[in-house]
Design a protein around this motif. Structure first.
Motif, PDB file in Angstrom:
ATOM      1  N   LEU A  51       0.810  -1.221   0.000  1.00  0.00           N
ATOM      2  CA  LEU A  51       0.000   0.000   0.000  1.00  0.00           C
ATOM      3  C   LEU A  51       0.843   1.271   0.000  1.00  0.00           C
ATOM      4  CD1 LEU A  51      -2.583  -1.143   2.701  1.00  0.00           C
ATOM      5  CD2 LEU A  51      -2.760  -1.374   0.211  1.00  0.00           C
ATOM      6  N   LEU A  52       2.148   1.146   0.224  1.00  0.00           N
ATOM      7  CA  LEU A  52       3.017   2.317   0.332  1.00  0.00           C
ATOM      8  C   LEU A  52       3.138   3.028  -1.005  1.00  0.00           C
ATOM      9  CD1 LEU A  52       5.882   0.799   2.511  1.00  0.00           C
ATOM     10  CD2 LEU A  52       3.742   1.870   3.246  1.00  0.00           C
ATOM     11  N   GLY A  53       3.286   4.346  -0.956  1.00  0.00           N
ATOM     12  CA  GLY A  53       3.475   5.119  -2.178  1.00  0.00           C
ATOM     13  C   GLY A  53       2.879   6.501  -2.056  1.00  0.00           C
ATOM     14  N   ARG A  65       1.606  10.933   0.967  1.00  0.00           N
ATOM     15  CA  ARG A  65       2.535   9.811   0.912  1.00  0.00           C
ATOM     16  C   ARG A  65       2.118   8.823   2.003  1.00  0.00           C
ATOM     17  NH1 ARG A  65       7.303   9.037  -1.447  1.00  0.00           N
ATOM     18  NH2 ARG A  65       7.419  11.229  -2.025  1.00  0.00           N
ATOM     19  N   VAL A  66       1.919   7.568   1.624  1.00  0.00           N
ATOM     20  CA  VAL A  66       1.581   6.517   2.575  1.00  0.00           C
ATOM     21  C   VAL A  66       2.874   5.790   2.915  1.00  0.00           C
ATOM     22  CG1 VAL A  66       0.245   4.410   2.968  1.00  0.00           C
ATOM     23  CG2 VAL A  66      -0.777   6.314   1.699  1.00  0.00           C
ATOM     24  N   VAL A  67       3.226   5.801   4.202  1.00  0.00           N
ATOM     25  CA  VAL A  67       4.493   5.245   4.672  1.00  0.00           C
ATOM     26  C   VAL A  67       4.232   4.320   5.865  1.00  0.00           C
ATOM     27  CG1 VAL A  67       5.779   7.296   3.920  1.00  0.00           C
ATOM     28  CG2 VAL A  67       4.915   7.178   6.261  1.00  0.00           C
ATOM     29  N   LEU A  68       5.255   3.578   6.245  1.00  0.00           N
ATOM     30  CA  LEU A  68       5.206   2.801   7.484  1.00  0.00           C
ATOM     31  C   LEU A  68       5.973   3.570   8.545  1.00  0.00           C
ATOM     32  CD1 LEU A  68       5.764  -0.952   6.514  1.00  0.00           C
ATOM     33  CD2 LEU A  68       3.713   0.105   7.450  1.00  0.00           C
ATOM     34  N   SER A  69       5.374   3.725   9.717  1.00  0.00           N
ATOM     35  CA  SER A  69       6.048   4.400  10.829  1.00  0.00           C
ATOM     36  C   SER A  69       7.112   3.469  11.411  1.00  0.00           C
ATOM     37  CB  SER A  69       5.034   4.777  11.908  1.00  0.00           C
ATOM     38  OG  SER A  69       4.580   3.606  12.571  1.00  0.00           O
ATOM     39  N   GLU A  70       7.909   4.001  12.310  1.00  0.00           N
ATOM     40  CA  GLU A  70       8.925   3.188  12.980  1.00  0.00           C
ATOM     41  C   GLU A  70       8.297   2.016  13.732  1.00  0.00           C
ATOM     42  OE1 GLU A  70       8.677   6.645  13.685  1.00  0.00           O
ATOM     43  OE2 GLU A  70      10.046   7.095  12.031  1.00  0.00           O
ATOM     44  N   GLN A  71       7.053   2.177  14.153  1.00  0.00           N
ATOM     45  CA  GLN A  71       6.342   1.115  14.866  1.00  0.00           C
ATOM     46  C   GLN A  71       5.646   0.136  13.916  1.00  0.00           C
ATOM     47  OE1 GLN A  71       5.661   4.479  15.488  1.00  0.00           O
ATOM     48  NE2 GLN A  71       7.144   4.617  17.158  1.00  0.00           N
ATOM     49  N   GLY A  72       5.819   0.324  12.612  1.00  0.00           N
ATOM     50  CA  GLY A  72       5.198  -0.571  11.637  1.00  0.00           C
ATOM     51  C   GLY A  72       3.746  -0.267  11.364  1.00  0.00           C
ATOM     52  N   ARG A  73       3.302   0.964  11.655  1.00  0.00           N
ATOM     53  CA  ARG A  73       1.906   1.362  11.434  1.00  0.00           C
ATOM     54  C   ARG A  73       1.796   2.119  10.120  1.00  0.00           C
ATOM     55  NH1 ARG A  73      -1.036  -0.125  16.231  1.00  0.00           N
ATOM     56  NH2 ARG A  73      -2.717   0.897  15.145  1.00  0.00           N
ATOM     57  N   THR A  75       0.813   4.982   7.822  1.00  0.00           N
ATOM     58  CA  THR A  75       0.696   6.390   8.169  1.00  0.00           C
ATOM     59  C   THR A  75       0.626   7.226   6.902  1.00  0.00           C
ATOM     60  OG1 THR A  75       2.014   5.997  10.153  1.00  0.00           O
ATOM     61  CG2 THR A  75       1.839   8.266   9.434  1.00  0.00           C
ATOM     62  N   ILE A  76      -0.224   8.259   6.903  1.00  0.00           N
ATOM     63  CA  ILE A  76      -0.257   9.239   5.818  1.00  0.00           C
ATOM     64  C   ILE A  76       0.632  10.397   6.230  1.00  0.00           C
ATOM     65  CG2 ILE A  76      -1.657  10.954   4.616  1.00  0.00           C
ATOM     66  CD1 ILE A  76      -3.991   9.023   4.736  1.00  0.00           C
ATOM     67  N   ARG A  85      -1.866   8.488  11.574  1.00  0.00           N
ATOM     68  CA  ARG A  85      -1.817   7.037  11.712  1.00  0.00           C
ATOM     69  C   ARG A  85      -3.157   6.427  11.318  1.00  0.00           C
ATOM     70  NH1 ARG A  85      -0.581   4.898  17.414  1.00  0.00           N
ATOM     71  NH2 ARG A  85      -2.827   4.998  17.617  1.00  0.00           N
ATOM     72  N   LEU A  86      -3.099   5.406  10.479  1.00  0.00           N
ATOM     73  CA  LEU A  86      -4.299   4.701  10.022  1.00  0.00           C
ATOM     74  C   LEU A  86      -4.480   3.434  10.849  1.00  0.00           C
ATOM     75  CD1 LEU A  86      -3.705   4.971   6.165  1.00  0.00           C
ATOM     76  CD2 LEU A  86      -5.067   6.474   7.628  1.00  0.00           C
ATOM     77  N   GLU A  87      -5.690   3.236  11.339  1.00  0.00           N
ATOM     78  CA  GLU A  87      -6.015   2.039  12.118  1.00  0.00           C
ATOM     79  C   GLU A  87      -6.695   1.024  11.204  1.00  0.00           C
ATOM     80  OE1 GLU A  87      -5.171   1.429  15.219  1.00  0.00           O
ATOM     81  OE2 GLU A  87      -4.315   3.428  15.499  1.00  0.00           O
ATOM     82  N   PRO A  88      -6.151  -0.187  11.094  1.00  0.00           N
ATOM     83  CA  PRO A  88      -6.786  -1.185  10.220  1.00  0.00           C
ATOM     84  C   PRO A  88      -8.112  -1.667  10.787  1.00  0.00           C
ATOM     85  CG  PRO A  88      -4.961  -2.161  11.416  1.00  0.00           C
ATOM     86  CD  PRO A  88      -4.955  -0.696  11.750  1.00  0.00           C
ATOM     87  N   VAL A  89      -9.090  -1.830   9.903  1.00  0.00           N
ATOM     88  CA  VAL A  89     -10.383  -2.384  10.312  1.00  0.00           C
ATOM     89  C   VAL A  89     -10.769  -3.572   9.439  1.00  0.00           C
ATOM     90  CG1 VAL A  89     -11.273  -0.276  11.372  1.00  0.00           C
ATOM     91  CG2 VAL A  89     -11.664  -0.680   8.933  1.00  0.00           C
TER      92      VAL A  89
END
Length: 131
Positions: A51-53, A65-73, A75-76, A85-89
């Motif tokens: 999903l990154l990009g 930009r959709v990225v992964l945070s240091e915690q692996g979350r 994030t926009i 931070r995006l929460e998966p549902v």
């Protein structure tokens, strides 16, 4: 079918359980809407990486930009410096505050973009760029 009713302001709301995974919502005078249960599968690191990009909305004239945070979350990141931070549902579905976001895919499974949703704003489209 099991049903629940609510009366408000002279209108009647009816919720009908069609199956354990499907329900129908109907207001008097409006067409009914059927809802299906979301796939509860939560994305793993590989699914998140797909999903990154960079995504652009011509309607809103913005790029996210959709990225992964240091915690692996997931994030926009915005040009203004916001990190949301995006929460998966569910599969390809995320929420943040009153917003929901659903990634869209081509027939071959490649991510094409996402739709951003909120009350009174439905499906503000973002297309994935080549960046």
């Amino acid at each position: 079918h099991h049903q629940m009713f609510a009366e408000t302001g002279g209108f009647r709301l009816t919720l009908t359980a069609l199956s354990p995974d499907r329900m129908k919502l109907a207001w008097d005078g409006w067409p009914p809407v059927v809802y299906d249960r979301l796939n509860p599968a939560m994305p793993g690191k590989e699914e998140l990486a797909a999903l990154l990009g960079v995504y652009r909305s011509d309607d809103a004239d913005v790029r996210y930009r959709v990225v992964l945070s240091e915690q692996g979350r997931l994030t926009i990141s915005t040009a203004a410096g916001w990190r949301i931070r995006l929460e998966p549902v569910g599969s390809d579905r995320f929420v943040f505050g009153p917003w929901s976001l659903r990634f869209t895919r081509a027939a071959d499974g490649q991510v094409q973009g996402f739709g951003l949703h909120r009350a009174r704003l439905w499906n503000l489209g973002f297309q994935r760029t080549g960046e």
